[in-house]
Design an enzyme around this catalytic site. Structure first.
Site, PDB file in Angstrom:
ATOM      1  N   ASP A 141       0.223  -3.849   7.502  1.00  0.00           N
ATOM      2  CA  ASP A 141      -0.640  -5.019   7.627  1.00  0.00           C
ATOM      3  C   ASP A 141      -0.625  -5.841   6.339  1.00  0.00           C
ATOM      4  O   ASP A 141      -0.703  -5.280   5.240  1.00  0.00           O
ATOM      5  CB  ASP A 141      -2.071  -4.515   7.907  1.00  0.00           C
ATOM      6  CG  ASP A 141      -3.053  -5.637   8.055  1.00  0.00           C
ATOM      7  OD1 ASP A 141      -2.904  -6.418   9.002  1.00  0.00           O
ATOM      8  OD2 ASP A 141      -3.971  -5.745   7.216  1.00  0.00           O
TER       9      ASP A 141
ATOM     10  N   ASP B 254     -14.015  -5.988  10.062  1.00  0.00           N
ATOM     11  CA  ASP B 254     -12.757  -6.636  10.429  1.00  0.00           C
ATOM     12  C   ASP B 254     -11.995  -5.698  11.363  1.00  0.00           C
ATOM     13  O   ASP B 254     -10.801  -5.460  11.195  1.00  0.00           O
ATOM     14  CB  ASP B 254     -11.944  -6.965   9.163  1.00  0.00           C
ATOM     15  CG  ASP B 254     -10.675  -7.755   9.473  1.00  0.00           C
ATOM     16  OD1 ASP B 254     -10.571  -8.296  10.587  1.00  0.00           O
ATOM     17  OD2 ASP B 254      -9.796  -7.812   8.593  1.00  0.00           O
TER      18      ASP B 254
ATOM     19  N   GLU C 238       4.068  -7.030   8.669  1.00  0.00           N
ATOM     20  CA  GLU C 238       3.350  -8.237   9.096  1.00  0.00           C
ATOM     21  C   GLU C 238       3.399  -9.213   7.922  1.00  0.00           C
ATOM     22  O   GLU C 238       2.515  -9.245   7.079  1.00  0.00           O
ATOM     23  CB  GLU C 238       1.898  -7.926   9.461  1.00  0.00           C
ATOM     24  CG  GLU C 238       1.241  -9.126  10.121  1.00  0.00           C
ATOM     25  CD  GLU C 238      -0.189  -9.391   9.689  1.00  0.00           C
ATOM     26  OE1 GLU C 238      -0.831 -10.262  10.314  1.00  0.00           O
ATOM     27  OE2 GLU C 238      -0.688  -8.772   8.732  1.00  0.00           O
TER      28      GLU C 238
ATOM     29  N   ASP D 182      -4.774 -11.452  16.832  1.00  0.00           N
ATOM     30  CA  ASP D 182      -5.296 -12.466  15.913  1.00  0.00           C
ATOM     31  C   ASP D 182      -5.227 -13.837  16.579  1.00  0.00           C
ATOM     32  O   ASP D 182      -4.814 -13.964  17.726  1.00  0.00           O
ATOM     33  CB  ASP D 182      -4.482 -12.464  14.623  1.00  0.00           C
ATOM     34  CG  ASP D 182      -4.781 -11.238  13.769  1.00  0.00           C
ATOM     35  OD1 ASP D 182      -5.943 -10.778  13.779  1.00  0.00           O
ATOM     36  OD2 ASP D 182      -3.859 -10.736  13.101  1.00  0.00           O
TER      37      ASP D 182
ATOM     38  N   GLU E 184      -0.366  -9.418  -7.756  1.00  0.00           N
ATOM     39  CA  GLU E 184      -0.801 -10.726  -8.236  1.00  0.00           C
ATOM     40  C   GLU E 184      -0.088 -10.973  -9.557  1.00  0.00           C
ATOM     41  O   GLU E 184       0.058 -10.049 -10.361  1.00  0.00           O
ATOM     42  CB  GLU E 184      -2.322 -10.752  -8.490  1.00  0.00           C
ATOM     43  CG  GLU E 184      -3.178 -10.434  -7.283  1.00  0.00           C
ATOM     44  CD  GLU E 184      -3.177  -8.961  -6.907  1.00  0.00           C
ATOM     45  OE1 GLU E 184      -3.130  -8.113  -7.821  1.00  0.00           O
ATOM     46  OE2 GLU E 184      -3.182  -8.651  -5.702  1.00  0.00           O
TER      47      GLU E 184
ATOM     48  N   ASN F 202      -2.926  -3.514   2.009  1.00  0.00           N
ATOM     49  CA  ASN F 202      -3.348  -4.491   0.996  1.00  0.00           C
ATOM     50  C   ASN F 202      -4.753  -4.259   0.444  1.00  0.00           C
ATOM     51  O   ASN F 202      -5.022  -4.564  -0.705  1.00  0.00           O
ATOM     52  CB  ASN F 202      -3.259  -5.892   1.598  1.00  0.00           C
ATOM     53  CG  ASN F 202      -3.644  -6.963   0.618  1.00  0.00           C
ATOM     54  OD1 ASN F 202      -2.957  -7.184  -0.370  1.00  0.00           O
ATOM     55  ND2 ASN F 202      -4.780  -7.625   0.866  1.00  0.00           N
ATOM     56  N   HIS F 203      -5.641  -3.743   1.302  1.00  0.00           N
ATOM     57  CA  HIS F 203      -7.047  -3.703   0.908  1.00  0.00           C
ATOM     58  C   HIS F 203      -7.759  -2.549   1.592  1.00  0.00           C
ATOM     59  O   HIS F 203      -7.230  -1.951   2.521  1.00  0.00           O
ATOM     60  CB  HIS F 203      -7.744  -5.017   1.297  1.00  0.00           C
ATOM     61  CG  HIS F 203      -7.420  -5.446   2.693  1.00  0.00           C
ATOM     62  ND1 HIS F 203      -6.414  -6.343   2.976  1.00  0.00           N
ATOM     63  CD2 HIS F 203      -7.937  -5.089   3.898  1.00  0.00           C
ATOM     64  CE1 HIS F 203      -6.345  -6.532   4.288  1.00  0.00           C
ATOM     65  NE2 HIS F 203      -7.249  -5.775   4.870  1.00  0.00           N
TER      66      HIS F 203
ATOM     67  N   ASP G 249      -9.034  -6.088  -2.508  1.00  0.00           N
ATOM     68  CA  ASP G 249      -7.602  -5.771  -2.558  1.00  0.00           C
ATOM     69  C   ASP G 249      -7.339  -4.585  -3.485  1.00  0.00           C
ATOM     70  O   ASP G 249      -7.933  -4.493  -4.567  1.00  0.00           O
ATOM     71  CB  ASP G 249      -6.815  -6.962  -3.113  1.00  0.00           C
ATOM     72  CG  ASP G 249      -6.410  -7.943  -2.030  1.00  0.00           C
ATOM     73  OD1 ASP G 249      -7.176  -8.075  -1.046  1.00  0.00           O
ATOM     74  OD2 ASP G 249      -5.367  -8.589  -2.181  1.00  0.00           O
TER      75      ASP G 249
ATOM     76  N   TYR H  33       1.054  -9.468   0.139  1.00  0.00           N
ATOM     77  CA  TYR H  33       0.082  -9.837  -0.903  1.00  0.00           C
ATOM     78  C   TYR H  33      -0.265  -8.705  -1.861  1.00  0.00           C
ATOM     79  O   TYR H  33      -1.344  -8.702  -2.452  1.00  0.00           O
ATOM     80  CB  TYR H  33      -1.225 -10.320  -0.230  1.00  0.00           C
ATOM     81  CG  TYR H  33      -1.007 -11.189   0.982  1.00  0.00           C
ATOM     82  CD1 TYR H  33      -0.394 -12.429   0.858  1.00  0.00           C
ATOM     83  CD2 TYR H  33      -1.422 -10.775   2.245  1.00  0.00           C
ATOM     84  CE1 TYR H  33      -0.187 -13.233   1.968  1.00  0.00           C
ATOM     85  CE2 TYR H  33      -1.223 -11.575   3.362  1.00  0.00           C
ATOM     86  CZ  TYR H  33      -0.601 -12.798   3.217  1.00  0.00           C
ATOM     87  OH  TYR H  33      -0.400 -13.589   4.310  1.00  0.00           O
ATOM     88  N   LEU H  34       0.638  -7.741  -2.019  1.00  0.00           N
ATOM     89  CA  LEU H  34       0.252  -6.525  -2.740  1.00  0.00           C
ATOM     90  C   LEU H  34       0.056  -6.719  -4.238  1.00  0.00           C
ATOM     91  O   LEU H  34      -0.733  -6.031  -4.850  1.00  0.00           O
ATOM     92  CB  LEU H  34       1.276  -5.414  -2.483  1.00  0.00           C
ATOM     93  CG  LEU H  34       1.527  -5.079  -1.005  1.00  0.00           C
ATOM     94  CD1 LEU H  34       2.425  -3.858  -0.881  1.00  0.00           C
ATOM     95  CD2 LEU H  34       0.230  -4.852  -0.247  1.00  0.00           C
TER      96      LEU H  34
HETATM   97  C1  BGC Z   1      -4.651  -8.443  10.733  1.00  0.00           C
HETATM   98  C2  BGC Z   1      -5.961  -9.115  10.965  1.00  0.00           C
HETATM   99  C3  BGC Z   1      -6.878  -8.772   9.803  1.00  0.00           C
HETATM  100  C4  BGC Z   1      -6.211  -9.110   8.466  1.00  0.00           C
HETATM  101  C5  BGC Z   1      -6.962  -8.590   7.297  1.00  0.00           C
HETATM  102  C6  BGC Z   1      -4.201  -9.134   9.475  1.00  0.00           C
HETATM  103  O1  BGC Z   1      -3.001  -9.358   9.224  1.00  0.00           O
HETATM  104  O2  BGC Z   1      -3.733  -8.638  11.784  1.00  0.00           O
HETATM  105  O3  BGC Z   1      -6.525  -8.762  12.190  1.00  0.00           O
HETATM  106  O4  BGC Z   1      -8.071  -9.480   9.914  1.00  0.00           O
HETATM  107  O5  BGC Z   1      -4.929  -8.570   8.422  1.00  0.00           O
HETATM  108  O6  BGC Z   1      -6.920  -7.208   7.287  1.00  0.00           O
END
Ligand code: BGC
Length: 528
Positions: free
Chosen positions: A198, A58, A240, A306, A205, A100-101, A168, A202-203
């Site tokens: 980023d 990714d 974001e 994106d 649950e 997040n991950h 995550d 969603y941090l």
């Molecule tokens: C980034 C994407 C990415 C996604 C998962 C997004 O918010 O802008 O490019 O695929 O996070 O990490």
């Protein structure tokens, strides 16, 4: 005012920008070589997409290390050299932090999946069944069918909001929270001025919720901010958070959470207004946006790396936009459109410039996406969102001047289409042509810096403007700018407010009364 509130941001995909060592992939020293260009364009803040080590499933958002660089980009020493040069020019550096991950190749996850007793097990979110949290939506609907993936080895499912290769992190574990503070400190020490957080909604649950923008998430983000305020004062968090307005605003909280947030609400309405040739959708959304707390600012944008996301519009509007802006199915992905700005405008640079004028005159700090300033094309034959991440077109030489490697070695092919190949679209040619899109955008960027009040000043809509005209004034009390935009291909007549108006660019004077805007014409005027 804080620097970020009135800065011009430039989002740059490091792999695509400039290859300094001829391996076919852009790198940090390549970016350093191009700072003259960015400075000439009027950029204040350089935003680097992920540069950390990653298996690149990714594009670096699958983090294998929060500390090591991906070897393609260079070394920590190259990062230092880049940041020093950015600062020497009075510019700032913003980097992505993927909170997040991680990648499933991160050492934590490898260790976590080894056994249920691993000390790292609790760094991630596990379940015996894939039925937990059924209210949570799937974001990458074109590739994933569940947010749970079964881990054969340890016999449980792990949670992921994005690709199944991106487990995550578990923010209920204080150790995970500490890891993020450590990563922040590391990059601050190296000179980063700001972080894009980023996928920050969603941090956490929680049962019975959709897992987005939960109070726990806000609490943690506030802790991050407090950590920076205490240890690295002035460092900026840009979130974001692709959320509905009522869920997006709380990210600013009382001015003690994020300083900045991408404006995912205004962006699609700009395109909708243009499509309908009707200022109403844009006017409504700007009018309905409440003022931000002191020290906070929107990051406004037209396009990014994106898809052009349509997650925050109604299904009917999404369908309308899809049909208009992405007539072919291969131009769509998930709930969005994987095209660049110029092709979205059918290559009509009058429309591209007009949209830039909107971006640069509406409230917020504008974020430019690399290549859009010259009207670069896209390549939907490339998978995922890669078609909007192709090599920057510097000139009409081999590999568009991006790299000296053989073309077969490039990380992605240079755009070759009839309308957008490097002979048609490149920086050098546009720098040499004062009427080019590049010069037009630069002219606007530089003019914006002379006009006070554009970051936060009041927006007043011109009464009685015809539907296809977006007409507003921006003012901060001492100054007033009148911005006019014709969303249509037909001439439109507007009535200028009382007073005398001077064009910002050619100094022509216009008195109040009728004024004709040509097809897709835009004008900036100041009250004399
Ligand atoms: C980034 C994407 C990415 C996604 C998962 C997004 O918010 O802008 O490019 O695929 O996070 O990490």
């Amino acid at each position: 005012m804080n620097w970020y509130e009135d800065s011009i941001f430039y989002e740059l995909y490091p792999r695509a920008f400039c290859d300094s060592d001829g391996d076919g992939r852009g790198d940090l020293l390549g970016i350093r070589q191009k700072l003259d260009y960015l400075q000439w364009l009027g950029v204040d803040v350089v935003w680097l997409l992920p540069i950390g080590d990653s298996p690149l499933r990714d594009d670096g958002y699958d983090v294998r290390s929060y500390y090591q660089l991906h070897p393609d980009f260079g070394t920590i020493e190259s990062f230092r050299m880049l940041v020093d040069e950015v600062h020497a020019r009075g510019m700032k550096l913003l980097i992505d932090l993927v909170v997040n991950h991680t990648s499933d190749e991160h050492a934590w996850f490898k260790e976590a999946r080894r056994s249920k007793d691993s000390p790292y097990r609790d760094y991630y979110v596990w379940s015996d069944t894939p039925d937990k949290y059924p209210e949570v939506r799937i974001i990458f609907i074109d590739t994933e069918t569940s947010n749970w993936t079964y881990d054969e080895g340890s016999g449980q499912y792990y949670w992921h909001r994005f690709f199944s290769s991106q487990p995550d992190l578990n923010y209920d574990n204080p150790k995970v929270q500490e890891e993020m503070f450590r990563a922040l400190a590391y990059w601050c020490e190296l000179g980063a001025d700001a972080f894009r957080l980023d996928a920050c909604p969603y941090l956490f649950e929680r049962d019975g919720t959709n897992g987005e923008s939960l109070p726990e998430t806000h609490d943690f983000l506030k802790k991050m901010r407090a950590f920076l305020d205490t240890n690295y004062p002035g460092t900026v968090l840009l979130g974001e958070a692709n959320q509905m307005p009522e869920d997006l605003l709380p990210y600013f909280s009382d001015g003690d959470e994020m300083q900045m947030s991408f404006n995912f609400i205004v962006m699609p309405q700009i395109y909708l207004s243009l499509k309908r040739q009707d200022h109403t959708p844009l006017m409504r959304v700007v009018r309905d946006t409440p003022p931000l707390p002191e020290g906070c600012q929107w990051a406004t944008f037209l396009r990014n790396h994106d898809e052009l996301t349509l997650e925050m519009v109604t299904p009917e509007v999404r369908q309308e936009m899809w049909e208009h802006y992405s007539p072919y199915m291969n131009q769509r992905i998930n709930l969005g459109i994987r095209r660049r700005l110029a092709p979205l405008m059918d290559g009509d640079l009058r429309r591209v410039a007009m949209l830039y004028s909107l971006l640069l005159t509406l409230p917020g700090a504008p974020v430019l996406y690399y290549g859009d300033e010259i009207g670069m094309g896209d390549d939907v034959s490339l998978p995922d969102r890669n078609g909007v991440r192709t090599p920057m077109q510097w000139d009409d030489g081999p590999n568009a001047g991006f790299s000296t490697a053989p073309a077969s070695k490039l990380y992605a092919p240079v755009i070759a289409s009839a309308d957008y190949n490097p002979a048609k679209v490149n920086v050098a040619a546009q720098m040499a042509d004062p009427n080019s899109l590049l010069h037009t955008i630069r002219k606007m960027v530089l003019a914006r810096k002379q006009v006070s009040g554009l970051a936060h000043g009041a927006v007043e809509w011109l009464p009685n403007a015809p539907k296809p005209v977006v007409a507003f004034t921006r003012s901060d009390g001492s100054f007033m700018l009148l911005a006019l935009h014709n969303l249509s291909g037909d001439e439109q007549m507007v009535t200028l407010p009382p007073g005398s108006w001077r064009d910002v660019f050619d100094a022509t004077q216009t008195a109040a009364g009728s004024f004709t805007l040509g097809a897709y014409e835009w004008r900036w005027m100041v009250a004399e």
